[in-house]
Write an enzyme that holds these catalytic residues in place. Sequence first.
Site, PDB file in Angstrom:
ATOM      1  N   GLU A  87      70.430  -8.917  48.409  1.00  0.00           N
ATOM      2  CA  GLU A  87      70.442  -8.077  49.602  1.00  0.00           C
ATOM      3  C   GLU A  87      69.802  -6.725  49.309  1.00  0.00           C
ATOM      4  O   GLU A  87      69.061  -6.182  50.130  1.00  0.00           O
ATOM      5  CB  GLU A  87      71.889  -7.905  50.090  1.00  0.00           C
ATOM      6  N   GLU A 107      66.152  -7.133  49.230  1.00  0.00           N
ATOM      7  CA  GLU A 107      65.665  -7.294  50.599  1.00  0.00           C
ATOM      8  C   GLU A 107      65.558  -5.937  51.295  1.00  0.00           C
ATOM      9  O   GLU A 107      64.573  -5.646  51.981  1.00  0.00           O
ATOM     10  CB  GLU A 107      66.640  -8.207  51.346  1.00  0.00           C
ATOM     11  N   CYS A 160      77.608 -10.639  55.155  1.00  0.00           N
ATOM     12  CA  CYS A 160      78.701 -11.250  54.388  1.00  0.00           C
ATOM     13  C   CYS A 160      79.831 -11.766  55.261  1.00  0.00           C
ATOM     14  O   CYS A 160      80.532 -12.690  54.897  1.00  0.00           O
ATOM     15  CB  CYS A 160      79.280 -10.246  53.407  1.00  0.00           C
ATOM     16  N   SER A 175      70.375  -9.386  57.297  1.00  0.00           N
ATOM     17  CA  SER A 175      69.892  -9.812  55.983  1.00  0.00           C
ATOM     18  C   SER A 175      69.945 -11.333  55.893  1.00  0.00           C
ATOM     19  O   SER A 175      70.910 -11.950  56.329  1.00  0.00           O
ATOM     20  CB  SER A 175      70.777  -9.205  54.894  1.00  0.00           C
ATOM     21  N   LYS A 198      85.366 -18.428  57.511  1.00  0.00           N
ATOM     22  CA  LYS A 198      84.681 -19.018  56.360  1.00  0.00           C
ATOM     23  C   LYS A 198      84.685 -20.542  56.442  1.00  0.00           C
ATOM     24  O   LYS A 198      83.792 -21.200  55.931  1.00  0.00           O
ATOM     25  CB  LYS A 198      85.349 -18.564  55.062  1.00  0.00           C
ATOM     26  N   GLU A 238      81.875 -21.291  58.604  1.00  0.00           N
ATOM     27  CA  GLU A 238      80.623 -20.964  57.914  1.00  0.00           C
ATOM     28  C   GLU A 238      80.239 -22.079  56.942  1.00  0.00           C
ATOM     29  O   GLU A 238      79.085 -22.520  56.903  1.00  0.00           O
ATOM     30  CB  GLU A 238      80.770 -19.645  57.145  1.00  0.00           C
ATOM     31  N   GLU A 279      73.068 -24.907  58.302  1.00  0.00           N
ATOM     32  CA  GLU A 279      72.184 -24.127  57.429  1.00  0.00           C
ATOM     33  C   GLU A 279      72.729 -24.035  56.011  1.00  0.00           C
ATOM     34  O   GLU A 279      72.021 -23.648  55.089  1.00  0.00           O
ATOM     35  CB  GLU A 279      72.017 -22.694  57.981  1.00  0.00           C
ATOM     36  N   CYS A 325      87.773  -7.606  54.706  1.00  0.00           N
ATOM     37  CA  CYS A 325      88.378  -8.906  54.357  1.00  0.00           C
ATOM     38  C   CYS A 325      89.853  -8.793  53.985  1.00  0.00           C
ATOM     39  O   CYS A 325      90.611  -9.735  54.172  1.00  0.00           O
ATOM     40  CB  CYS A 325      87.639  -9.531  53.200  1.00  0.00           C
TER      41      CYS A 325
END
Lengths: 589, 167
Positions: free
Chosen positions: A282, A285, A307, A327, A366, A369, A374, A511
């Site tokens: 990141e 980037e 994230c 990102s 999560k 996710e 992907e 989190c």
Amino acid sequence: MSTVKIWIDNQEMEVPSSYTILDAANDADIYIPRLCFLKDISETSACRLCVVEIEGLNTLKNSCTVKVWDGMKVHTHTKRVNDTVRNNLKLLAANHHFECWVCHREDNCELLELLRRYNVPNTMGENPTFSKKTHYRNISKSLTIDTSKCVLCGRCVSACNYYTGLGILDFNQRGFDTYVAPANNDFIDDAGCIYCGKCIQACPVGALSATSDEDLVIDYLNNDDYYVIAQIAPAVRAALGEEFGNPIGTNVEGKIYRALKKIGFDDITDVNFAADVTIMEEGTELIERIQAHLQGKEAHLPMFTSCSPGWIRYIERYYPEYLPNVSSTKSPQQIQGALIKHIYADMINVPKEKIKVVSFMPCIAKKDEADREEMKDEGVRDVDAVLTTRELARIIKRFGLNFNNLKDYKPESPLATYTGAGAIFGTTGGVMEAALRTVKVFLDKEDEHTIDFTEVRGKDAIKEADLVLNGKTYKIAVVHGAKNFPEMFRRIKENPNKYIFIEFMGCEGGCINGGGQPIVSSRDRETIDVCQLRAKALYTIDAENKIRRSHENPNVVSLYQNYLEKPGSHLAHKLLHTTYSKKEVFGKK
Amino acid sequence: MGKIVITKEKELLLRKKIREHKQKSGPLMPSLHDAQEIFGCIPLEVQKIISEELKISVSKINGVVTFYSRFSLEPKGKHVIGVCLGTACYVKGSQAVLDEICNTLQIKVGETTKDELFSVEATRCVGACGLAPVFTIDGKVYGHATVQSAAKELRRIIDWETGTHEN
């Protein structure tokens, strides 16, 4: 501030005139039962359990919303009050589906606690002629709504609005038919929900829960063909101890490692390592985008962090026009999974088909996710199962471990080493701070000393700070809690060139306060700053770590030397980066 | 169940009406009344339009739509039959009238027949307790109802619709 004199249970007290009876009783440590009350979030007086008798008034009044007045005489535990509370509890119990032993709230159900305290017989519920309500289940990868346990307190409805501003959950139908669900009980995954899980934590019972994968993981462990690898997220170690009676903010990292080893995981790794890798990718980037911007190319600045899966769900649904700004780096969970399946598998000589990656996360999003298309490479999922902190606690209990007596353990895997920067990923401002530590060194060779960026810490909804790189000043921002996102976007739209880097986290506090974390009782929430205590545990880990910059993690360095070449390389892009796309709300028909 | 078609004209009309209501406080209820009138029902697609305009979540709107029996999620039939289940009518036997109508049409309360001709609703008091038990067809109140009188009225409309009536 004007005060009034009141008597509660013959105890004289002087309290501010803005107080409710419940506030006054709390101050004096007089217990009044309540179920629907969540300070500042849900004050709807729906449950009728906090009723009290006030001298001079015929009817019982609910103490949670009735304000005090001078000379008020309140009685909280007369026979009439007790009988009423007991009857109301009987009615609530009659419609509740009791399966406490499989319910994730087995140890902290607020309804069960009240039923015990008031010794309530479930005569109505067990009477076969009592007509039960229609029940609905709405189950997605992340969230399960089971209205058979719902007590219609409305805490989830209020919390959804309060924390996200989205209002996904609400009451449907009326009277006997009322139930809580997304509009028309539409599939929750399609209703625009971002899976922050604040509804689960607001629920007094088990009507809302994370969709459990406990049994799946136990099946993996019992199958000798599988090589099961665990990874634990930064925020889990700061909270799991609460499930075993430890004070909020106790770091139980060593005990978790030991517990996972005892449960039978073949290998234990730490998401903190992947957090360090995330910073490499990141950070690179960000540097590339800044350089492109300086050369006058289209760079999609400000760059947004990626994230938090709750945040990703949010932007895909509500601000898709800004997706190029996110990102492309995967989240640490997915990076760790990809590294394990595609690089670590060769290192330990286990075919990747045999490896099952199980992550322990403070988050329910999560789960969703890990299931994204992907996040699969030729059909191989990066992460096979995701369990929340609560589910980890249940598994530890199911295996009969005496958690508090476990000796600390440190796993040997190189994927379990981490720096202080990786540890603070779990709190708001942490990703930003970790990124700045590395980016600043990469760009500003002279600046070798700055480590603490305290201006991005703390619990302000939107934190802004200046970042000086090579003599040029840039603006960065940190925002947490989905309800604050529209304000952030308003500021971006107002001044498109102001910021270069913004950290977004779906949950207030980051989190550590995620939807998969241990549930703090509604009464403790009134007095304890949970976010701050848990965040402190992470900052302590960071401060005590010898290495505090991600790029100095020796195993990250050798990972790039031996396998990935450099951040942003072709292989790094294939394994560690992803794409996003616009999603429709209530779109499936 | 028949699906409604949201034409561009109807959608624009609704949006225009909502924008008028937005000038005043409490715009949701009048907007819902308009939506019900324009489309004949307020399914999720229509709720999404209202949600966009008023910045109120779809779930909240759906909560209101399903709370009031005046609003419906699915299109109602050409003829709306309401049987009063208020206290006076109920004790005078309106449940039997309701059961008779449901049996004849082969639907349950709140549903619409397959040919989209009839919807049956159980209503609250219609304010005609002196005539109890009562039922309504398309707004017209029929008092002192019996199972026979309800069956007869219903038969008359069915015959009319199927073209077998005799003048």
